[in-house]
Design a protein around this motif. Sequence first.
Motif, mmCIF file in Angstrom:
data_model
loop_
_atom_site.group_PDB
_atom_site.id
_atom_site.type_symbol
_atom_site.label_atom_id
_atom_site.label_comp_id
_atom_site.label_asym_id
_atom_site.label_seq_id
_atom_site.Cartn_x
_atom_site.Cartn_y
_atom_site.Cartn_z
ATOM 1 N N GLN A 30 1.266 -1.640 0.218
ATOM 2 C CA GLN A 30 -0.333 -0.165 -0.454
ATOM 3 C C GLN A 30 1.189 1.242 -0.470
ATOM 4 O O GLN A 30 0.129 2.621 0.020
ATOM 5 C CB GLN A 30 -1.069 -0.666 1.387
ATOM 6 N N GLY A 31 2.552 0.989 0.329
ATOM 7 C CA GLY A 31 3.159 2.231 -0.377
ATOM 8 C C GLY A 31 2.931 3.693 1.397
ATOM 9 O O GLY A 31 3.708 4.391 1.057
ATOM 10 N N GLU A 32 3.003 2.168 2.379
ATOM 11 C CA GLU A 32 2.727 3.174 3.571
ATOM 12 C C GLU A 32 4.117 2.273 4.653
ATOM 13 O O GLU A 32 4.497 1.282 4.546
ATOM 14 C CB GLU A 32 1.623 3.011 4.144
ATOM 15 N N TYR A 33 4.759 3.243 4.922
ATOM 16 C CA TYR A 33 5.930 3.053 5.937
ATOM 17 C C TYR A 33 5.553 3.008 7.780
ATOM 18 O O TYR A 33 4.449 3.690 8.205
ATOM 19 C CB TYR A 33 7.418 3.858 5.610
ATOM 20 N N ALA A 34 5.420 2.050 8.341
ATOM 21 C CA ALA A 34 5.371 2.445 9.745
ATOM 22 C C ALA A 34 6.893 2.967 10.792
ATOM 23 O O ALA A 34 7.704 2.974 9.958
ATOM 24 C CB ALA A 34 5.235 0.415 10.554
ATOM 25 N N ALA A 35 6.086 2.976 11.255
ATOM 26 C CA ALA A 35 6.957 3.822 12.315
ATOM 27 C C ALA A 35 7.854 2.636 12.800
ATOM 28 O O ALA A 35 7.652 2.012 13.724
ATOM 29 C CB ALA A 35 6.852 4.733 13.357
ATOM 30 N N CYS A 36 9.087 3.021 13.677
ATOM 31 C CA CYS A 36 10.349 2.437 14.737
ATOM 32 C C CYS A 36 9.457 2.334 15.883
ATOM 33 O O CYS A 36 10.074 2.724 16.816
ATOM 34 C CB CYS A 36 11.749 2.730 14.901
ATOM 35 N N ASP A 37 8.770 1.711 15.530
ATOM 36 C CA ASP A 37 7.538 0.987 17.109
ATOM 37 C C ASP A 37 6.594 -0.028 16.899
ATOM 38 O O ASP A 37 5.586 -0.145 15.835
ATOM 39 C CB ASP A 37 6.694 3.137 16.942
ATOM 40 N N VAL A 38 6.817 0.108 18.238
ATOM 41 C CA VAL A 38 6.684 -1.709 18.358
ATOM 42 C C VAL A 38 5.142 -1.745 18.259
ATOM 43 O O VAL A 38 4.199 -3.020 17.543
ATOM 44 C CB VAL A 38 7.371 -2.603 19.543
ATOM 45 N N SER A 39 4.100 -0.224 18.472
ATOM 46 C CA SER A 39 2.645 -0.521 18.768
ATOM 47 C C SER A 39 1.785 -0.173 17.548
ATOM 48 O O SER A 39 0.921 -0.612 17.263
ATOM 49 C CB SER A 39 2.876 0.550 19.739
ATOM 50 N N LEU A 69 12.373 -5.028 1.380
ATOM 51 C CA LEU A 69 11.588 -5.419 2.140
ATOM 52 C C LEU A 69 12.043 -4.880 3.322
ATOM 53 O O LEU A 69 12.973 -4.762 3.545
ATOM 54 C CB LEU A 69 11.318 -6.692 2.242
ATOM 55 N N ARG A 70 11.086 -3.908 4.302
ATOM 56 C CA ARG A 70 11.503 -3.797 5.317
ATOM 57 C C ARG A 70 11.065 -4.072 6.467
ATOM 58 O O ARG A 70 9.497 -4.640 6.849
ATOM 59 C CB ARG A 70 10.742 -1.525 5.063
ATOM 60 N N PHE A 71 11.862 -4.383 7.812
ATOM 61 C CA PHE A 71 11.276 -4.953 9.024
ATOM 62 C C PHE A 71 11.896 -4.216 10.421
ATOM 63 O O PHE A 71 12.485 -3.602 10.838
ATOM 64 C CB PHE A 71 12.123 -6.502 8.902
ATOM 65 N N PHE A 72 11.255 -4.208 11.131
ATOM 66 C CA PHE A 72 11.241 -3.893 12.334
ATOM 67 C C PHE A 72 12.249 -4.508 13.641
ATOM 68 O O PHE A 72 11.999 -6.296 13.548
ATOM 69 C CB PHE A 72 10.853 -3.376 13.445
ATOM 70 N N GLN A 73 12.617 -4.409 14.409
ATOM 71 C CA GLN A 73 13.486 -5.649 15.819
ATOM 72 C C GLN A 73 13.538 -4.924 16.328
ATOM 73 O O GLN A 73 13.791 -3.106 16.520
ATOM 74 C CB GLN A 73 14.858 -5.770 15.103
ATOM 75 N N GLY A 74 12.894 -5.340 17.918
ATOM 76 C CA GLY A 74 12.798 -4.988 18.970
ATOM 77 C C GLY A 74 13.427 -6.053 20.027
ATOM 78 O O GLY A 74 12.387 -6.607 19.925
ATOM 79 N N ILE A 75 14.212 -6.674 20.590
ATOM 80 C CA ILE A 75 14.468 -8.235 20.865
ATOM 81 C C ILE A 75 13.557 -8.011 22.632
ATOM 82 O O ILE A 75 13.609 -9.332 22.702
ATOM 83 C CB ILE A 75 15.334 -8.308 20.804
ATOM 84 N N GLU A 76 13.716 -6.531 23.102
ATOM 85 C CA GLU A 76 12.595 -6.992 23.985
ATOM 86 C C GLU A 76 11.646 -7.458 24.126
ATOM 87 O O GLU A 76 10.958 -7.705 25.490
ATOM 88 C CB GLU A 76 12.878 -5.484 24.513
ATOM 89 N N TYR A 77 11.466 -7.070 23.275
ATOM 90 C CA TYR A 77 9.802 -8.004 22.609
ATOM 91 C C TYR A 77 9.532 -9.544 21.714
ATOM 92 O O TYR A 77 8.618 -9.773 21.288
ATOM 93 C CB TYR A 77 8.914 -6.755 21.697
ATOM 94 N N ALA A 112 19.460 -2.514 20.438
ATOM 95 C CA ALA A 112 18.418 -0.930 19.956
ATOM 96 C C ALA A 112 17.048 -1.416 19.194
ATOM 97 O O ALA A 112 17.740 -2.416 18.052
ATOM 98 C CB ALA A 112 19.068 -0.222 19.155
ATOM 99 N N GLU A 113 16.181 -0.981 18.970
ATOM 100 C CA GLU A 113 14.792 -0.770 18.528
ATOM 101 C C GLU A 113 15.343 -0.156 16.394
ATOM 102 O O GLU A 113 16.337 0.670 16.788
ATOM 103 C CB GLU A 113 13.652 0.016 18.929
ATOM 104 N N SER A 114 15.168 -0.937 15.755
ATOM 105 C CA SER A 114 15.645 -0.233 14.792
ATOM 106 C C SER A 114 14.696 -0.451 13.747
ATOM 107 O O SER A 114 13.470 -1.482 13.715
ATOM 108 C CB SER A 114 17.255 -0.464 14.275
#
Length: 531
Positions: A30-39, A69-77, A112-114
């Motif tokens: 859909q051409g939208e990017y999420a923020a660097c935020d797990v929620s 492809l775009r991914f998020f990492q937050g190992i705390e979660y 670090a979240e990234s």
Amino acid sequence: MTKLRNLAFRQDYDCSRLPENIAAEKCLTQGEYAACDVSDPRWQRHLSKVDRKFAFHFDRAKSIRSIKLRFFQGIEYAVYYPEFVTIYVSDNGEDWSSLARIHTRIPLYDEAESVQTYQWDGKTDGVPGEPQADMVYTRHVRIDVPVDVWVFMDSIELWGTDEKAETAVVLSGLFTEAAGPAMRGYHAAGESSGGVHNMVLLYNGYSKHDDKGDRVPWSREQLLPFVAYTDSAGRIKDWMFDSVLLLELWAPNGNSFIDHGTPADVNDWRWYLEHTFCRGSMLDMINDHVSHSAEQLQNEDYRMKAVLMIPYPSDRQAAFGKLAEDGEMMNFDHRSIDPMEAYRHKCTVIDWYIHEALSRWEAAGYSHLELAGFYWMNENVNHKSPGEQDLIRYAGSVVHELGLKYYWIPYFEAPGFWRWKELGFDAAILQPNYFFGDSDAGRIKAAADWAALYGMGVEIEVNESALKGEHAYNKYADYLEGGAKYGYNSRVLKGYYQDRLTFYHASLAQEGLGYDLYHKTYQFIKGARKK
């Protein structure tokens, strides 16, 4: 050249498994990017189940220059980057050719979240086997994303043109790979498993706790029903388990040989070696039982296989100790020293332990036991630990240099379980984890399917609650019936978790649940259980 556009924009695509957040099922184009935020709800969320296959099918072939492809990492979660993604292309949607494997540039242990973009770029990365090309001309694109725990992603982009570009080529032939793992079938017991077929897990540190909470050592009597099939009077009738895995979770001081609690140190590892090979040890008693049973059964050449554990060198251990009085202090904690130094220390300790265990085994000279190999204690791949996969492979290389086999028993859908062969193991047995949880009997089939798909054995699980109540007994019976239903009952490699004394106590019963459990287990081992 025609200007490149995102060919995937608002394009429909297939995914091998729906995301956990169904509302985001089609968000990737859909051409939208999420923020660097797990929620952020724009992250499409995938939980375990091995991998996801995303496939795009165009009416006509396209020239593709770049795939992102775009991914998020937050190992705390417990949200991790995929270690790699693999891109395939195809003319017909059935025969796939490998275009690229893109590895993460950010370590999976980075706290670090990234956000990270994985990209194949034809200009810089090229096209396999086609040095003059910088684009692929194809109708079908598939992207495989391994999912060990949580994977969050928000977009897939395919940049290219609708017409065939001069520098675009059809990729086929040399790099063809299957669309997924072929149905390999279960791991058949035999040479590849070191002769191990039905292996019982025995925790050799102690047999139980007494009323005061103190450890009670194993007795000779307790071990016979694991070696030989006995009647309720203790008379030897046949062989029982052909192999035994010796392991322990806790040192006497409560320190842990796994990645839980306070990690064991060098004194604990030495204690385990001393305890395992001292005079009158479990191995001594088992060897005596095998020798006596061989005489009773007129099978003097029989040897029981033994597998020894490798304690887990936990990252949380910053002061493991010295292997020699004038040696270096071993530190496994990558947060307190350089990660490569911590990794080196782990390798040094594992090398020492394996060779020390083998030296003690050879000195013991067991007449009726054969050392089959070593077992990796941690039941999953720990992505938070730098170099974990290399460490697992290193331990395997030490074992293999000694001419022995390397074993693993991961829990159900554990991170990395499906890559056991790639990790260097000779044999892996999958835990269904059905007996101890709230899952229904469908878990047995699910575990059997995974085991058959990835060429693994199956673990049979029980504890003493099955001797006391029909609900627990029936859950255990589901494992035995599953062998006939799903095909893992005969020559398939199997492990048997039974806590510490379940089969011993069952062997003493003259009637009831215990009697049935022990004798039906024997029938199952011998392949006599029918659907």
